[in-house]
Design an enzyme around this catalytic site. Sequence first.
Site, PDB file in Angstrom:
ATOM      1  N   MET A 120     -47.326  16.496  56.234  1.00 33.33           N
ATOM      2  CA  MET A 120     -48.588  16.150  55.568  1.00 33.33           C
ATOM      3  C   MET A 120     -49.225  17.426  55.028  1.00 33.33           C
ATOM      4  O   MET A 120     -49.337  18.428  55.740  1.00 33.33           O
ATOM      5  CB  MET A 120     -49.550  15.479  56.550  1.00 33.33           C
ATOM      6  CG  MET A 120     -49.156  14.076  56.980  1.00 33.33           C
ATOM      7  SD  MET A 120     -48.952  12.897  55.630  1.00 33.33           S
ATOM      8  CE  MET A 120     -50.570  12.935  54.852  1.00 33.33           C
ATOM      9  N   HIS A 131     -45.203   4.577  55.139  1.00 31.08           N
ATOM     10  CA  HIS A 131     -45.767   5.687  55.911  1.00 31.08           C
ATOM     11  C   HIS A 131     -46.762   5.096  56.891  1.00 31.08           C
ATOM     12  O   HIS A 131     -47.859   4.680  56.499  1.00 31.08           O
ATOM     13  CB  HIS A 131     -46.426   6.671  54.931  1.00 31.08           C
ATOM     14  CG  HIS A 131     -47.122   7.813  55.583  1.00 31.08           C
ATOM     15  ND1 HIS A 131     -48.043   8.609  54.927  1.00 31.08           N
ATOM     16  CD2 HIS A 131     -47.029   8.328  56.839  1.00 31.08           C
ATOM     17  CE1 HIS A 131     -48.487   9.535  55.752  1.00 31.08           C
ATOM     18  NE2 HIS A 131     -47.904   9.391  56.917  1.00 31.08           N
ATOM     19  N   ASP A 186     -48.915   3.283  52.311  1.00 28.15           N
ATOM     20  CA  ASP A 186     -49.645   3.894  53.422  1.00 28.15           C
ATOM     21  C   ASP A 186     -50.267   2.819  54.309  1.00 28.15           C
ATOM     22  O   ASP A 186     -51.215   2.142  53.906  1.00 28.15           O
ATOM     23  CB  ASP A 186     -50.744   4.811  52.874  1.00 28.15           C
ATOM     24  CG  ASP A 186     -50.164   6.058  52.235  1.00 28.15           C
ATOM     25  OD1 ASP A 186     -49.468   6.807  52.943  1.00 28.15           O
ATOM     26  OD2 ASP A 186     -50.385   6.274  51.032  1.00 28.15           O
ATOM     27  N   MET A 226     -49.391   5.305  59.480  1.00 29.14           N
ATOM     28  CA  MET A 226     -50.408   6.130  60.142  1.00 29.14           C
ATOM     29  C   MET A 226     -51.099   5.234  61.160  1.00 29.14           C
ATOM     30  O   MET A 226     -52.236   4.799  60.981  1.00 29.14           O
ATOM     31  CB  MET A 226     -51.385   6.692  59.098  1.00 29.14           C
ATOM     32  CG  MET A 226     -50.765   7.828  58.298  1.00 29.14           C
ATOM     33  SD  MET A 226     -51.601   8.099  56.724  1.00 29.14           S
ATOM     34  CE  MET A 226     -50.804   6.845  55.752  1.00 29.14           C
ATOM     35  N   MET A 237     -52.434   2.098  57.477  1.00 30.45           N
ATOM     36  CA  MET A 237     -53.420   2.781  58.346  1.00 30.45           C
ATOM     37  C   MET A 237     -54.115   1.747  59.217  1.00 30.45           C
ATOM     38  O   MET A 237     -54.480   0.671  58.741  1.00 30.45           O
ATOM     39  CB  MET A 237     -54.458   3.506  57.501  1.00 30.45           C
ATOM     40  CG  MET A 237     -53.879   4.480  56.495  1.00 30.45           C
ATOM     41  SD  MET A 237     -55.192   5.409  55.681  1.00 30.45           S
ATOM     42  CE  MET A 237     -54.268   6.222  54.369  1.00 30.45           C
ATOM     43  N   ASP A 284     -46.758  15.112  51.385  1.00 34.57           N
ATOM     44  CA  ASP A 284     -47.689  14.019  51.069  1.00 34.57           C
ATOM     45  C   ASP A 284     -49.118  14.522  51.234  1.00 34.57           C
ATOM     46  O   ASP A 284     -49.509  14.956  52.316  1.00 34.57           O
ATOM     47  CB  ASP A 284     -47.400  12.853  52.030  1.00 34.57           C
ATOM     48  CG  ASP A 284     -48.320  11.651  51.819  1.00 34.57           C
ATOM     49  OD1 ASP A 284     -49.051  11.621  50.825  1.00 34.57           O
ATOM     50  OD2 ASP A 284     -48.274  10.742  52.665  1.00 34.57           O
ATOM     51  N   SER A 324     -47.750   6.957  45.703  1.00 39.27           N
ATOM     52  CA  SER A 324     -48.475   6.260  46.769  1.00 39.27           C
ATOM     53  C   SER A 324     -49.389   5.210  46.169  1.00 39.27           C
ATOM     54  O   SER A 324     -50.305   5.522  45.399  1.00 39.27           O
ATOM     55  CB  SER A 324     -49.302   7.253  47.582  1.00 39.27           C
ATOM     56  OG  SER A 324     -50.245   6.543  48.353  1.00 39.27           O
TER      57      SER A 324
HETATM   58  C1  DX5 Z   1     -52.971  10.086  52.860  1.00 37.67           C
HETATM   59  C2  DX5 Z   1     -51.760   9.315  52.450  1.00 37.67           C
HETATM   60  C3  DX5 Z   1     -51.225   9.699  51.138  1.00 37.67           C
HETATM   61  C4  DX5 Z   1     -52.188   9.540  49.995  1.00 37.67           C
HETATM   62  C5  DX5 Z   1     -51.925  10.651  49.048  1.00 37.67           C
HETATM   63  O1  DX5 Z   1     -53.167   9.996  54.223  1.00 37.67           O
HETATM   64  O2  DX5 Z   1     -50.710   9.453  53.385  1.00 37.67           O
HETATM   65  O3  DX5 Z   1     -49.982   9.053  50.851  1.00 37.67           O
HETATM   66  O4  DX5 Z   1     -52.066   8.331  49.309  1.00 37.67           O
HETATM   67  O5  DX5 Z   1     -52.866  10.602  48.034  1.00 37.67           O
HETATM   68  P1  DX5 Z   1     -53.081  11.844  47.058  1.00 37.67           P
HETATM   69  O6  DX5 Z   1     -51.774  12.081  46.359  1.00 37.67           O
HETATM   70  O7  DX5 Z   1     -54.153  11.379  46.149  1.00 37.67           O
HETATM   71  O8  DX5 Z   1     -53.479  13.006  47.913  1.00 37.67           O
HETATM   72 ZN    ZN Z   2     -48.728   8.698  52.790  1.00 39.32          ZN
END
Ligand code: DX5
Ligand code: ZN
Length: 221
Positions: A136, A65, A34, A67, A36, A174, A8
Amino acid sequence: MAVQISPSILSSDFAELAAECRRVGDAADWLHVDVMDNHFVPNLTLGLPVVESLLRHVDTPVDCHLMIEDPDRWAPAYAEAGAGSVTFHVEAAHAPIRLARELRAKGARAGMGLKPATPVEPYEEMLPELDMLLLMTVEPGFGGQKFLDLVVPKIRRAREAIAGRDVDVWLQVDGGVSDKTIEVCAEAGADVFVAGSAVFDAEDPDRAVRELRRLAEEASP
Ligand code: DX5
Ligand code: ZN
């Protein structure tokens, strides 16, 4: 069921994005991006223009991904831009079956994400519409959070549901995935592993990816 690692980039230096992506070399199967929107999750990252630009600079396939609220409206453009995989959240989608079909029609793998407290059972009938199910293992929104062990039984049940339907759906985890937690996920049946801080905070991200892969492969059933 082949192990795949999707670092990520949330934990990378956004001002050096293309160079950061090259730090994982060809060890990674995907680059996990990611997106967001500050509504579905309480954080804001990047959107379509950055993904389009990244796609011009990297050869590794991109795993988006999303969100975000209203993925029905926004997700197809990521498939059109050339993301190899596009994952929306079921909690945000208005018509998840229609959306999954649209993503596939636009040439992307269709992924559907579930937050930690969202049960998998209501969506089992949807599995043939999907290429990947994302479970998740932290509340979405931030990198560097602690892995939620309570999701492990859901990973196991999701894998059983996939096997029971004889469909080829990848099972992605994830959040908090590291050399301490990847084995329990693999043993429970996950096959695609997202890791942010465990890769980009490492001195040698390329080596971190290879080590995660080794651990997951050894623990896979
Ligand atoms: C969190 C993201 C993840 C995040 C994971 O909402 O979807 O992809 O980057 O980071 P780590 O591996 O540090 O938990
Ligand atoms: Zn993610």
